[in-house]
Design a protein around this motif. Structure first.
Motif, short mmCIF file in Angstrom:
data_model
loop_
_atom_site.label_atom_id
_atom_site.label_comp_id
_atom_site.label_asym_id
_atom_site.label_seq_id
_atom_site.Cartn_x
_atom_site.Cartn_y
_atom_site.Cartn_z
N ARG A 273 50.59 36.51 40.00
CA ARG A 273 50.75 37.80 40.69
C ARG A 273 49.84 38.84 40.07
O ARG A 273 49.62 38.84 38.86
N GLY A 274 49.35 39.73 40.88
CA GLY A 274 48.56 40.84 40.40
C GLY A 274 47.07 40.55 40.32
O GLY A 274 46.63 39.42 40.47
N PRO A 275 46.30 41.60 40.08
CA PRO A 275 44.83 41.50 40.10
C PRO A 275 44.16 41.25 38.74
O PRO A 275 42.95 41.20 38.67
N SER A 276 44.91 41.07 37.66
CA SER A 276 44.28 41.01 36.34
C SER A 276 43.39 39.79 36.13
O SER A 276 42.51 39.81 35.28
N MET A 277 43.58 38.73 36.91
CA MET A 277 42.74 37.54 36.78
C MET A 277 41.82 37.34 37.98
O MET A 277 41.25 36.27 38.16
N SER A 278 41.67 38.38 38.80
CA SER A 278 40.78 38.31 39.95
C SER A 278 39.34 38.34 39.44
O SER A 278 39.06 39.06 38.49
N PRO A 279 38.44 37.58 39.97
CA PRO A 279 38.48 36.80 41.18
C PRO A 279 38.92 35.33 41.00
O PRO A 279 38.99 34.60 41.97
N THR A 280 39.21 34.91 39.76
CA THR A 280 39.63 33.52 39.56
C THR A 280 40.90 33.23 40.35
O THR A 280 41.01 32.20 41.00
N PHE A 281 41.88 34.14 40.26
CA PHE A 281 43.12 34.02 41.03
C PHE A 281 43.29 35.30 41.83
O PHE A 281 42.92 36.38 41.39
N ASN A 282 43.86 35.16 43.02
CA ASN A 282 44.11 36.29 43.92
C ASN A 282 42.83 37.11 44.17
O ASN A 282 42.81 38.32 43.96
N PRO A 283 41.76 36.48 44.64
CA PRO A 283 40.50 37.22 44.83
C PRO A 283 40.58 38.27 45.94
O PRO A 283 39.75 39.16 46.00
N HIS A 284 41.60 38.18 46.79
CA HIS A 284 41.75 39.11 47.90
C HIS A 284 42.44 40.40 47.48
O HIS A 284 42.56 41.32 48.26
N ASN B 252 39.62 40.31 35.16
CA ASN B 252 39.42 41.64 35.73
C ASN B 252 39.82 42.65 34.66
O ASN B 252 40.93 43.16 34.66
N SER B 253 38.91 42.93 33.75
CA SER B 253 39.25 43.73 32.57
C SER B 253 39.70 45.16 32.90
O SER B 253 40.40 45.78 32.09
N ALA B 254 39.35 45.65 34.06
CA ALA B 254 39.72 47.02 34.43
C ALA B 254 41.24 47.19 34.58
O ALA B 254 41.76 48.28 34.41
N CYS B 255 41.94 46.11 34.90
CA CYS B 255 43.39 46.24 35.10
C CYS B 255 44.14 45.07 34.46
O CYS B 255 44.99 44.46 35.08
N SER B 256 43.81 44.79 33.19
CA SER B 256 44.43 43.67 32.51
C SER B 256 45.07 44.12 31.20
O SER B 256 44.44 44.76 30.37
N LEU B 257 46.35 43.77 31.06
CA LEU B 257 47.06 43.98 29.79
C LEU B 257 46.88 42.69 29.01
O LEU B 257 47.43 41.65 29.38
N ASP B 258 46.08 42.75 27.93
CA ASP B 258 45.72 41.53 27.21
C ASP B 258 45.58 41.82 25.72
O ASP B 258 46.11 42.82 25.23
N SER B 259 44.85 40.98 25.01
CA SER B 259 44.73 41.13 23.55
C SER B 259 44.08 42.44 23.14
O SER B 259 44.29 42.90 22.02
#
Length: 165
Positions: free
Chosen positions: A34-45, A122-129
């Motif tokens: 769910r969500g755009p944080s891994m786009s375009p690999t997942f949920n590219p739309h 999608n680094s612009a909207c990713s909560l990560d390390s």
């Protein structure tokens, strides 16, 4: 006779449930991304301004958890270091002993033993390390290997290893 039928059916469904639970716990499972944080690999739309009810579904293999064997570029599902109930999906870009440059902080961090560095595609909207630091390998729940839904996207997951921005 109907009592025997019900008892037999209950035994079969219970056995099937136990077998299914064992497989999903130890070997492989399916999950929604769910969500755009891994786009375009997942949920590219999806982009950060739109929401969609269509999620990608992925196959998560768990054999990698036996000895915590991971590679840079692996996409993993892990429990949040700050809230154990939350799960995230991100890409591993650093392994124990690696040095990670943090341009936004003008700093370099060494990943400690037993940890890895994960970022969203999608680094612009990713909560990560970049937000919560290196994650313990023990929080990883499995490695994502294939997209299984929607049908036009079925296939393996790319292990791109380009550095994050």
């Amino acid at each position: 006779m109907s009592q025997n039928f019900l008892l037999d059916a209950a035994k079969k469904y219970f056995t099937a449930g136990i077998v299914g639970l064992t497989i999903s716990d130890r070997y492989a499972s399916f999950t929604a991304v769910r969500g755009p944080s891994m786009s375009p690999t997942f949920n590219p739309h999806i982009n950060s301004s739109t929401r969609s009810s269509f999620d990608d579904y992925v196959l998560v293999e768990k054999f990698c958890l036996d000895k915590y064997k991971f590679s840079r570029g692996d996409v993993v599902i892990f429990r949040s270091p700050s809230d154990y109930k939350e799960k995230h999906i991100k890409r591993i870009v650093g392994l124990p002993g690696d040095w990670i440059d943090l341009p936004s902080l003008d700093d370099t961090v060494r990943i400690p033993v037993g940890h890895c560095w994960v970022v969203g595609d999608n680094s612009a909207c990713s909560l990560d390390s970049r937000s919560f630091g290196p994650i313990p390998l023990g929080l990883i729940c499995g490695r994502v290997t294939h997209i299984i839904w929607p049908p036009h996207r079925i296939g393996g997951v790319n292990k791109k290893t380009n550095a994050f921005a």
